[in-house]
Scaffold this active site. Structure first.
Site, PDB file in Angstrom:
ATOM      1  N   HIS A 107       8.721  -0.091   2.326  1.00  0.00           N
ATOM      2  CA  HIS A 107       8.376  -1.122   1.340  1.00  0.00           C
ATOM      3  C   HIS A 107       7.237  -0.614   0.447  1.00  0.00           C
ATOM      4  O   HIS A 107       7.242  -0.813  -0.764  1.00  0.00           O
ATOM      5  CB  HIS A 107       7.960  -2.398   2.092  1.00  0.00           C
ATOM      6  CG  HIS A 107       8.066  -3.663   1.306  1.00  0.00           C
ATOM      7  ND1 HIS A 107       7.650  -4.874   1.812  1.00  0.00           N
ATOM      8  CD2 HIS A 107       8.499  -3.928   0.061  1.00  0.00           C
ATOM      9  CE1 HIS A 107       7.856  -5.823   0.918  1.00  0.00           C
ATOM     10  NE2 HIS A 107       8.366  -5.276  -0.163  1.00  0.00           N
TER      11      HIS A 107
ATOM     12  N   HIS B 124      10.207  -0.529  12.977  1.00  0.00           N
ATOM     13  CA  HIS B 124       9.605  -1.694  12.310  1.00  0.00           C
ATOM     14  C   HIS B 124       8.498  -1.255  11.336  1.00  0.00           C
ATOM     15  O   HIS B 124       8.535  -1.574  10.143  1.00  0.00           O
ATOM     16  CB  HIS B 124       9.041  -2.644  13.378  1.00  0.00           C
ATOM     17  CG  HIS B 124       8.343  -3.845  12.840  1.00  0.00           C
ATOM     18  ND1 HIS B 124       8.855  -5.116  12.954  1.00  0.00           N
ATOM     19  CD2 HIS B 124       7.173  -3.991  12.177  1.00  0.00           C
ATOM     20  CE1 HIS B 124       8.027  -5.979  12.381  1.00  0.00           C
ATOM     21  NE2 HIS B 124       6.994  -5.318  11.907  1.00  0.00           N
ATOM     22  N   GLU B 125       7.540  -0.505  11.865  1.00  0.00           N
ATOM     23  CA  GLU B 125       6.421  -0.082  11.006  1.00  0.00           C
ATOM     24  C   GLU B 125       6.910   0.853   9.907  1.00  0.00           C
ATOM     25  O   GLU B 125       6.401   0.833   8.789  1.00  0.00           O
ATOM     26  CB  GLU B 125       5.321   0.580  11.845  1.00  0.00           C
ATOM     27  CG  GLU B 125       4.691  -0.327  12.903  1.00  0.00           C
ATOM     28  CD  GLU B 125       4.223  -1.675  12.369  1.00  0.00           C
ATOM     29  OE1 GLU B 125       3.837  -1.762  11.186  1.00  0.00           O
ATOM     30  OE2 GLU B 125       4.264  -2.664  13.138  1.00  0.00           O
TER      31      GLU B 125
ATOM     32  N   HIS C 224       8.050  -1.225   7.043  1.00  0.00           N
ATOM     33  CA  HIS C 224       6.927  -1.609   6.170  1.00  0.00           C
ATOM     34  C   HIS C 224       6.543  -0.434   5.270  1.00  0.00           C
ATOM     35  O   HIS C 224       6.250  -0.607   4.085  1.00  0.00           O
ATOM     36  CB  HIS C 224       5.704  -1.970   7.017  1.00  0.00           C
ATOM     37  CG  HIS C 224       5.749  -3.332   7.658  1.00  0.00           C
ATOM     38  ND1 HIS C 224       6.068  -4.479   6.963  1.00  0.00           N
ATOM     39  CD2 HIS C 224       5.475  -3.725   8.931  1.00  0.00           C
ATOM     40  CE1 HIS C 224       5.991  -5.519   7.797  1.00  0.00           C
ATOM     41  NE2 HIS C 224       5.644  -5.090   8.987  1.00  0.00           N
TER      42      HIS C 224
HETATM   43 ZN   LIG Z   1       5.435  -6.162  10.774  1.00  0.00          ZN
END
Ligand SMILES: [Zn+2]
Length: 693
Positions: free
Chosen positions: A492, A485-486, A489
Site C-alpha cells: 500500500h 499481512h505487514e 501494508h
Molecule cells: Zn495491519
C-alpha cells in the site's frame, strides 16, 4: 540531554554540519544515515525542526495576499518537512530499537509536540485563511485530489478545535498535553512489564512436551543472561504462546499466563490501571468540548463505519455465532481433559494446550511437522513472488544501506517496467528494545514534486520466532500470515501514486487500511500459493499435498476462540470509548462489567486486557480495534473477486492496484472499494471463512 543547549548557538537556518538529522542524507536512496545518527542528535534536531516549522507557518499567516489554495492549503502541506523527517526516524527507532535515552526523550517531547501542534491548529488567523479558501471551494477549479486536500485540511482544523472559544481552546491544550504524556507512559510501562518477567526453568523434566526449537531458544536466552544450563521463557509471543500450547506442566503454564495477563496490573510503579482510566476520561472530555457525545463518535465520524451503532451492529452480529462455536470448543476441551484422566475445569492457560492435543487427534496435524516448510526466507520469498505475479514487482536485497540493527534487511523494489518503486526494510525478530506485535511504517512517504514521483521508503517490523544455532528461522503458519499481512501494508505504501504526501499510501481510515494487508493473508493460506513458497528448508521439497489438505481441513478449527478473544477486545475498546460520563470505577471493574455484558466465558480472556491494550491506549486504534474484522468483510469479498476469475487474474490485480493501492487517501474508502468491486462488499464470505454459518 547534554546537547540541548547547543542549538541556541546555531545560526539561522540551523544547518548543523555535525548533526546528520539536519543535513541532507548523503546515503544510497537518501535513507536515514543510521550509522551516524546518535541519541544526542535528536533533541537539537527537534528544536531546529520546530523552529523551522514555525517560520514556515508564520510566512503563511503573514502573507498579505488574499488566501488561495496555493498560498495557504498547499503551503501548509509543504510545511514541516524537517519535523516529519526527524519525527519519523525518532518514532521508528523508539518503537523498534529503543533505550533509556530515547524513552526519556519521548516523554520530554510529548507535551512540546502537543503544544506545537496546537499552536498551529488553534491559530485564528491561519484558520480564517483556510476557512476563506474552503468557502470559495467550488469556484477554485480544483481537481479531485486538491479538493480532498482542502476538505481534509479544513476538517482537520475543525476537528482540532479551531472553532472553539478561547476558554475551551485553553482546556483543549491542557487535555492534549496530558494525553500525549499518558499514552506514552502506558506504552513504556507495558514494555518494561513485558521485559521484567522471566520464567526460569531449572529441571529438564519441566520442559516436557515443548518443541526442540523452543527449548533451544530458551537455553540461549538463559545463557545470554548468565544462567547457562537453565531455560528462560519470556512474555514475548514467540516464547509464551508455544509454551502455553505445548508445556505439559500445568503449574508452569499457569505461572507464565498469570504474568502475561497481569502486565500493567501489578500495583507497582509500572501499573497502567489509573493511566488508562485517565486516558479514557480525557478523551471523553475532549470529545465533549468538540461537540461529540463520546470519543467513539469523534473518531468514527472519519471512518468507513461512520458511527458506534454500525460498529456494535457488526460486533453483535458476529458475537452470537462466535460465542456459540467457542462454547462447543470449550466442551471439547473439557472432554479432552477428562479423557486424559484429569478432573479440573478448563482454565484460560489450558485452552491452547488441549486445543493442540485435539488438533493433533482430529486432523493429525502437528505444528512441528509444518515448521520445516516455513523458513522465514521462503515465506518472505513467497510474499515477494505473490507481489510479482499480481503486480510484476521484483525485489533485490541491498547490502550497502545503513540500518539501525544488524538484523534489519533492506530490499530495493522495482516496478513491472523495471523502474525503481521504493525501498523495503524488514526487521523480523524480538528483542528487549522492541515493542511487541508487528507493524508497517515508513521513513519517507510517496509524493509527486514537480511532476516527478518521490519513491517511498517503507519498513515492516515483527516479532517472529528467531533462528536457533545454525538452523534458519523457522516460523509458524500464523507468523507466515503476519508476514504477508505487514507486507500487504508495505505494498500500500510502495505502490502509492498520489500528488500530496498527506494522502499517500496508508493515509486512510483504520477500518479501510487493513484491507490491503489482510487480503494478502488469503494468498498466504491458498493451496496453490503454499505450493509455491512452503518449501522444506533442508530438501527444498514443496509442502506435501497431504499436509495442505490437513491445513485446509483444520482451517476453521479453533475459530470460535480466535473470533471470541478478538471480538471481546473490540467490545472492550468500544465500551471504554462510548462512555458519556467519566469512568469512576477501577479499570478492572470496568473490564469485568464490559465482559459480563457480552457473556464472555471464563475459559477465554480478551485478546488484550485493559492494562496491556497497547493498540487503544498507546497506538492509534482507540475506537478502532474493530477495524480488523470490518476490513475482513472487505478483504474476503475482494479476494472473492480473484476466486471468481483466477488467483492471479491480471485484470482484477490491475483494478485493485489502480483503484485502491495507488489511491491512498485521495477519495472516500467506500468509493474506492466500489470502483474496484462494482458493488458493496458481501459479509457472507467472511462468515464462510471463519466457519460461523
Ligand atoms: Zn495491519
Amino acid at each position: 540531554m547534554i546537547l540541548a543547549a547547543s542549538i541556541s548557538g546555531c545560526e539561522s537556518g540551523g544547518k548543523d554540519a555535525d548533526n546528520p538529522l539536519l543535513a541532507a542524507y548523503n546515503t544510497p536512496f537518501e535513507v536515514p544515515p543510521f550509522d551516524k545518527i546518535k541519541d544526542e542528535h535528536f533533541k537539537p534536531a527537534f528544536d531546529e525542526a520546530f523552529k523551522q516549522h514555525n517560520v514556515e507557518i508564520a510566512a503563511i499567516i503573514q502573507n498579505e495576499e488574499e488566501p488561495t489554495f496555493e498560498n495557504t492549503i498547499l503551503a501548509l502541506e509543504k510545511s514541516g518537512k524537517l519535523l516529519s523527517k526527524v519525527s519519523t526516524v525518532f518514532g521508528n527507532l523508539n518503537s523498534a530499537h529503543t533505550n533509556d535515552a530515547l524513552k526519556a526523550l519521548a516523554v520530554e517531547l510529548a507535551p512540546i509536540s502537543s503544544a506545537h501542534r496546537d499552536n498551529i491548529g488553534l491559530n485564528d488567523t491561519l484558520f480564517n485563511r483556510i476557512k476563506t479558501v474552503w468557502e470559495n471551494r467550488d469556484d477554485l477549479g480544483l481537481n479531485a485530489e486538491q479538493y480532498k486536500l482542502l476538505e481534509d485540511t479544513y476538517k482537520g482544523f475543525e476537528r482540532g478545535g479551531a472553532n472553539l472559544n478561547e476558554e475551551d481552546k485553553a482546556r483543549l491544550r491542557e487535555i492534549n498535553s496530558q494525553l500525549s504524556v499518558a499514552t506514552i507512559t502506558f506504552g513504556q510501562n507495558l514494555l518494561e512489564e513485558t521485559n521484567a518477567y522471566q520464567l526460569v526453568v531449572e529441571n529438564e523434566e519441566d520442559l516436557a512436551g515443548l518443541p526442540a526449537g523452543l527449548v533451544a531458544t530458551a537455553a540461549n536466552v538463559a545463557k545470554a543472561s548468565g544462567q547457562e544450563g537453565k531455560w528462560i521463557f519470556t512474555l514475548q509471543n514467540p516464547s509464551i504462546m508455544p509454551f502455553l500450547q505445548y508445556a505439559d506442566n500445568r503449574d508452569l503454564r499457569r505461572q507464565i499466563w498469570e504474568a502475561y495477563q497481569n502486565r500493567g496490573n501489578n500495583g507497582n510503579d509500572k501499573d497502567n490501571n489509573e493511566v488508562l482510566v485517565t486516558i479514557a476520561n480525557l478523551r471523553l472530555e475532549k470529545a465533549n468540548l468538540l461537540g461529540y457525545p463520546t470519543h467513539a463518535h469523534f473518531v468514527l465520524e472519519e471512518a468507513m463505519a461512520e458511527n458506534p451503532d454500525n460498529v456494535y451492529k457488526l460486533l453483535n452480529d458476529l458475537w452470537k455465532p462466535a460465542i456459540a462455536k467457542a462454547k462447543v470448543e470449550a466442551y471439547d476441551i473439557k472432554k479432552e481433559i477428562e479423557a486424559s484422566g484429569e478432573s479440573f475445569e478448563p482454565a484460560p492457560y489450558d485452552w491452547r494446550y488441549y486445543t493442540e492435543k485435539i488438533r493433533q487427534k482430529r486432523y493429525a496435524i502437528d505444528e512441528n511437522e509444518l515448521k520445516p516448510y516455513f523458513s522465514l526466507a521462503s515465506v518472505t520469498q513467497g510474499a515477494f513472488d505473490v507481489a510479482n505475479k499480481l503486480f510484476g514487482l521484483t525485489f533485490t536485497r541491498l547490502d550497502n544501506v545503513p540500518t539501525y540493527h544488524e538484523e534489519v534487511e533492506v530490499y530495493e523494489v522495482f516496478d513491472n517496467d523495471g523502474s525503481h518503486l521504493g525501498l523495503l526494510y524488514a526487521d523480523f525478530f524480538p528483542r528487549a528494545s522492541k515493542r511487541g506485535g508487528a507493524w508497517m511504517t515508513s521513513y519517507k512517504r510517496q509524493q509527486t514534486i514537480d511532476g516527478k514521483r518521490v519513491a517511498p521508503i517503507i519498513s515492516i517490523v515483527c516479532n517472529f520466532t528467531p533462528p536457533v544455532g545454525d538452523q534458519p528461522a523457522l516460523i509458524t503458519f500464523d507468523e507466515a500470515n503476519t508476514l504477508f499481512h505487514e507486507f500487504g501494508h508495505a505494498l500500500h505504501g510502495l505502490l502509492s501514486n498520489v500528488t500530496y504526501e498527506s494522502q499517500a499510501g496508508t493515509a486512510v481510515s483504520r477500518d479501510f487500511v487493513e484491507l490491503p494487508s489482510q487480503i494478502m493473508e488469503n494468498w498466504a493460506a491458498d493451496s496453490e500459493v503454499l505450493k509455491m513458497y512452503a518449501k522444506h528448508h533442508e530438501t527444498g521439497e514443496a509442502i506435501p499435498d497431504e499436509l495442505i489438505t490437513k491445513l485446509e481441513n483444520a482451517g476453521t478449527f479453533d475459530q470460535g476462540f480466535a473470533t471470541v478473544e478478538y471480538l471481546a477486545a473490540s467490545f472492550l475498546d468500544m465500551d471504554f470509548h462510548t462512555q458519556t460520563a467519566k469512568i469512576t470505577q477501577s479499570a478492572s471493574d470496568f473490564e469485568k462489567v464490559s465482559m459480563d455484558k457480552i457473556g464472555l466465558i471464563e475459559e477465554i480472556i480478551p485478546r488484550y486486557r485493559s492494562t496491556y491494550f497497547n493498540h487503544i491506549f498507546a497506538g492509534g486504534y482507540s475506537s478502532g480495534y474493530y477495524s480488523y474484522i470490518w476490513a475482513e468483510v472487505l478483504d474476503s469479498d475482494a479476494f472473492a473477486a480473484f476466486k471468481e476469475t483466477s488467483l492471479f487474474d491480471q485484470a482484477t490485480a490491475e483494478s485493485f492496484r489502480k483503484n485502491i493501492l495507488e489511491r491512498g487517501g485521495t477519495e472516500k474508502p467506500s468509493v474506492l472499494y466500489h470502483n474496484f468491486r462494482g458493488k458493496d462488499p458481501n459479509p457472507v464470505h467472511l462468515m464462510n471463512k471463519r466457519g460461523l454459518n
